[in-house]
Design a protein around this motif. Structure first.
Motif, PDB file in Angstrom:
ATOM      1  N   GLU A 352       8.274  -8.351  15.786  1.00 47.99           N
ATOM      2  CA  GLU A 352       7.323  -7.564  15.705  1.00 47.99           C
ATOM      3  C   GLU A 352       6.767  -8.291  14.005  1.00 47.99           C
ATOM      4  OE1 GLU A 352       6.104  -2.726  14.499  1.00 47.99           O
ATOM      5  OE2 GLU A 352       7.681  -3.642  15.475  1.00 47.99           O
ATOM      6  N   LEU A 353       6.908  -8.123  13.077  1.00 52.05           N
ATOM      7  CA  LEU A 353       6.641  -8.159  11.731  1.00 52.05           C
ATOM      8  C   LEU A 353       6.299  -9.657  11.117  1.00 52.05           C
ATOM      9  CD1 LEU A 353       9.433  -6.616   9.575  1.00 52.05           C
ATOM     10  CD2 LEU A 353       7.386  -5.614   9.745  1.00 52.05           C
ATOM     11  N   SER A 354       6.325 -10.759  12.712  1.00 54.97           N
ATOM     12  CA  SER A 354       6.229 -12.291  12.426  1.00 54.97           C
ATOM     13  C   SER A 354       4.855 -12.010  12.765  1.00 54.97           C
ATOM     14  CB  SER A 354       6.875 -13.151  13.442  1.00 54.97           C
ATOM     15  OG  SER A 354       6.806 -14.496  13.029  1.00 54.97           O
ATOM     16  N   LYS A 355       4.364 -11.370  14.156  1.00 60.38           N
ATOM     17  CA  LYS A 355       2.940 -11.474  14.578  1.00 60.38           C
ATOM     18  C   LYS A 355       1.918 -10.428  13.942  1.00 60.38           C
ATOM     19  CE  LYS A 355       4.641 -11.054  19.589  1.00 60.38           C
ATOM     20  NZ  LYS A 355       4.647 -10.074  20.484  1.00 60.38           N
ATOM     21  N   LYS A 356       2.550  -9.694  12.669  1.00 54.05           N
ATOM     22  CA  LYS A 356       1.647  -9.342  11.981  1.00 54.05           C
ATOM     23  C   LYS A 356       1.032 -10.186  11.096  1.00 54.05           C
ATOM     24  CE  LYS A 356       2.593  -4.227  12.703  1.00 54.05           C
ATOM     25  NZ  LYS A 356       3.094  -3.074  11.953  1.00 54.05           N
ATOM     26  N   LEU A 357       2.223 -10.937  10.454  1.00 52.90           N
ATOM     27  CA  LEU A 357       1.652 -12.065   9.956  1.00 52.90           C
ATOM     28  C   LEU A 357       1.298 -12.781  10.184  1.00 52.90           C
ATOM     29  CD1 LEU A 357       5.328 -11.949   7.552  1.00 52.90           C
ATOM     30  CD2 LEU A 357       3.829 -10.886   6.492  1.00 52.90           C
ATOM     31  N   ARG A 358       1.622 -13.705  11.012  1.00 52.08           N
ATOM     32  CA  ARG A 358       0.542 -14.501  11.649  1.00 52.08           C
ATOM     33  C   ARG A 358      -1.141 -14.385  11.759  1.00 52.08           C
ATOM     34  NH1 ARG A 358       2.748 -16.290  17.881  1.00 52.08           N
ATOM     35  NH2 ARG A 358       1.239 -14.434  17.980  1.00 52.08           N
ATOM     36  N   ASN A 359      -1.156 -13.140  12.090  1.00 50.34           N
ATOM     37  CA  ASN A 359      -2.237 -12.848  12.210  1.00 50.34           C
ATOM     38  C   ASN A 359      -2.881 -12.921  10.986  1.00 50.34           C
ATOM     39  OD1 ASN A 359      -1.869 -12.299  14.862  1.00 50.34           O
ATOM     40  ND2 ASN A 359      -1.242 -10.133  15.190  1.00 50.34           N
ATOM     41  N   ASN A 360      -2.126 -11.919   9.881  1.00 51.48           N
ATOM     42  CA  ASN A 360      -2.862 -12.037   9.178  1.00 51.48           C
ATOM     43  C   ASN A 360      -3.182 -13.363   8.112  1.00 51.48           C
ATOM     44  OD1 ASN A 360      -2.833  -9.272   8.797  1.00 51.48           O
ATOM     45  ND2 ASN A 360      -0.958  -8.965   7.842  1.00 51.48           N
ATOM     46  N   LYS A 361      -3.158 -14.231   8.477  1.00 51.39           N
ATOM     47  CA  LYS A 361      -2.657 -15.587   8.332  1.00 51.39           C
ATOM     48  C   LYS A 361      -3.762 -16.198   8.771  1.00 51.39           C
ATOM     49  CE  LYS A 361      -0.987 -17.535   5.258  1.00 51.39           C
ATOM     50  NZ  LYS A 361      -1.565 -18.091   3.766  1.00 51.39           N
ATOM     51  N   LEU A 362      -3.566 -16.387   9.936  1.00 47.70           N
ATOM     52  CA  LEU A 362      -4.649 -16.583  11.002  1.00 47.70           C
ATOM     53  C   LEU A 362      -6.616 -16.238  10.412  1.00 47.70           C
ATOM     54  CD1 LEU A 362      -2.773 -16.830  14.491  1.00 47.70           C
ATOM     55  CD2 LEU A 362      -3.493 -18.954  12.831  1.00 47.70           C
ATOM     56  N   GLU A 363      -6.270 -15.105  10.327  1.00 44.36           N
ATOM     57  CA  GLU A 363      -7.873 -14.548   9.981  1.00 44.36           C
ATOM     58  C   GLU A 363      -8.725 -15.103   8.717  1.00 44.36           C
ATOM     59  OE1 GLU A 363      -9.860 -10.657   8.774  1.00 44.36           O
ATOM     60  OE2 GLU A 363      -7.267 -10.324   9.360  1.00 44.36           O
TER      61      GLU A 363
END
Length: 401
Positions: A352-363
């Motif tokens: 869950e935390l990993s996906k949130k960080l990935r979404n922020n990074k990709l943005e």
């Protein structure tokens, strides 16, 4: 920070290391803004300062709360806090000590231990991992690139030289990279060959030890590290110029060998020798004449700098400088210091935390609408690619296109 560690612990090298690191912390809180998990959760126990307090309390012999290990597990070990810290607190080394101590005092549940064991052994057992990828080819990022006739001839010529070993570098092939993205190592070999270096690839079985080290396999990790030190020193003895890592996660682990083996009289000096000879491929290439590659004039590129490169190895801006030297224009990335959420096996255990960080990074990475994103670590590459249709590659692959 004042400490009150037990005398028997202070008599050990581990205790002395922990005490020194703890005393360097001045409670300033600069690390909070640099911590990805604190930014998402907002709980200070999920910040470096909070975790330092938990570790200090455990080392001083106080009662360990049931969720202390959860807070440490949620740490990405990105070491962004180390880059920010004005006091030079070696948080990563303290975290390793804290995790081991707390896990021993408050053991994980049997099923948790089994899963962690299964993950670390499946990733670091070549025949099993390679077979798994063959059976599930959709997990593979890319296939091996082909060498041209001229490139094969050059490769053979370098291998056949009478003094080949003296013009050789050792390329750390990695444990998962050869199966997931073999083109990265192939592209690295092409580049190094073109610069006149014979390339000796390490066997896939010579994993750097990071997976074992970060998943409670401390003894197995040290055993692997010693095996590598023995094997790689043998090549250095024969005249090999350097040990090259093209996966920043492996690089930071290898550069920590001297610290891990500092108490071992038989290996301490050899480990320091390996560390001194080890370079990230960007670090190594920046010392070479790259004029033969500069045909990328004015092309824009978006680069994701892995935490293991910029914070772990302290090589902030080195890949970017190499790319600029080749003629690329490197796009600015907002919050480039923050982790993408991959962090080795973190994405498996903290999805869950990993996906949130990935979404922020990709943005932030996709803000300039690039046709391609490049990075310097297989873990980041695989993790980011799962969240976007924009191709994600290792930057060294640009040389072979």
């Amino acid at each position: 920070m004042q400490t009150n560690l037990p005398k028997d612990l202070l008599a050990t090298e581990t205790g002395k290391t922990a005490d020194k690191i703890l005393r360097n912390c001045v409670h300033c809180g600069f690390c909070l803004s640099a911590c990805p998990t604190y930014g998402l959760i907002g709980d200070e126990l999920d910040s470096p300062r909070g975790r330092i307090y938990l570790i200090k309390s455990a080392l001083e012999g106080n009662e360990i709360s049931a969720n202390s290990l959860d807070h440490l597990d949620r740490c990405l070990t990105c070491r962004s806090c180390e880059t920010t810290c004005p006091s030079g607190v070696e948080y990563g080394h303290l975290l390793d000590i804290g995790r081991e101590v707390i896990e021993e005092a408050s053991p994980r549940k049997p099923w948790e231990r089994l899963i962690r064991y299964a993950v670390r052994k499946s990733l670091t057992t070549p025949w099993f991992f390679n077979l798994s990828i063959k059976m599930m080819p959709f997990l593979r990022h890319s296939k091996a690139i082909k060498f041209t006739v001229e490139e094969l001839a050059l490769k053979q010529e370098l291998q056949d030289r009478a003094d080949a070993i003296e013009h050789s570098v050792l390329l750390v092939s990695g444990c998962v990279q050869p199966a997931l993205a073999p083109n990265i190592n192939q592209a690295s070999i092409k580049v190094l060959n073109k610069l006149g270096f014979n390339v000796i690839e390490t066997p896939q079985s010579q994993c750097c030890g990071a997976v074992e080290h970060h998943l409670s396999g401390h003894k197995d990790a040290l055993k692997q590290v010693k095996t590598n030190v023995d094997a790689w020193c043998a090549y250095l003895d024969k005249g090999a110029k350097a040990i090259i890592s093209n996966a920043s996660g492996c690089g930071v682990m290898i550069k920590d060998y001297a610290h891990l083996l500092r108490e071992d009289q038989a290996y301490a000096a050899k480990a320091r020798r390996v560390v001194e000879a080890t370079y990230d491929i960007s670090e190594f290439l920046l010392k070479q004449d790259l004029s033969i590659f500069t045909h990328f004039d004015n092309q824009k590129i978006t680069f994701h700098s892995p935490c293991t490169l910029q914070h772990g190895q302290k090589l902030q801006g080195v890949v970017e400088e190499t790319l600029r030297k080749l003629g690329y224009r490197v796009n600015h990335v907002q919050d480039a210091h923050l982790c993408c959420g991959s962090a080795g096996t973190y994405s498996i255990f903290q999805p869950e935390l990993s996906k949130k960080l990935r979404n922020n990074k990709l943005e932030n990475l996709l803000a300039h609408k690039p046709e391609l994103v490049v990075t310097a670590n297989i873990g980041c590459l695989m993790h980011l690619q799962k969240g976007t249709k924009t191709p994600v590659k290792h930057w060294i692959e640009l040389f072979s296109e």
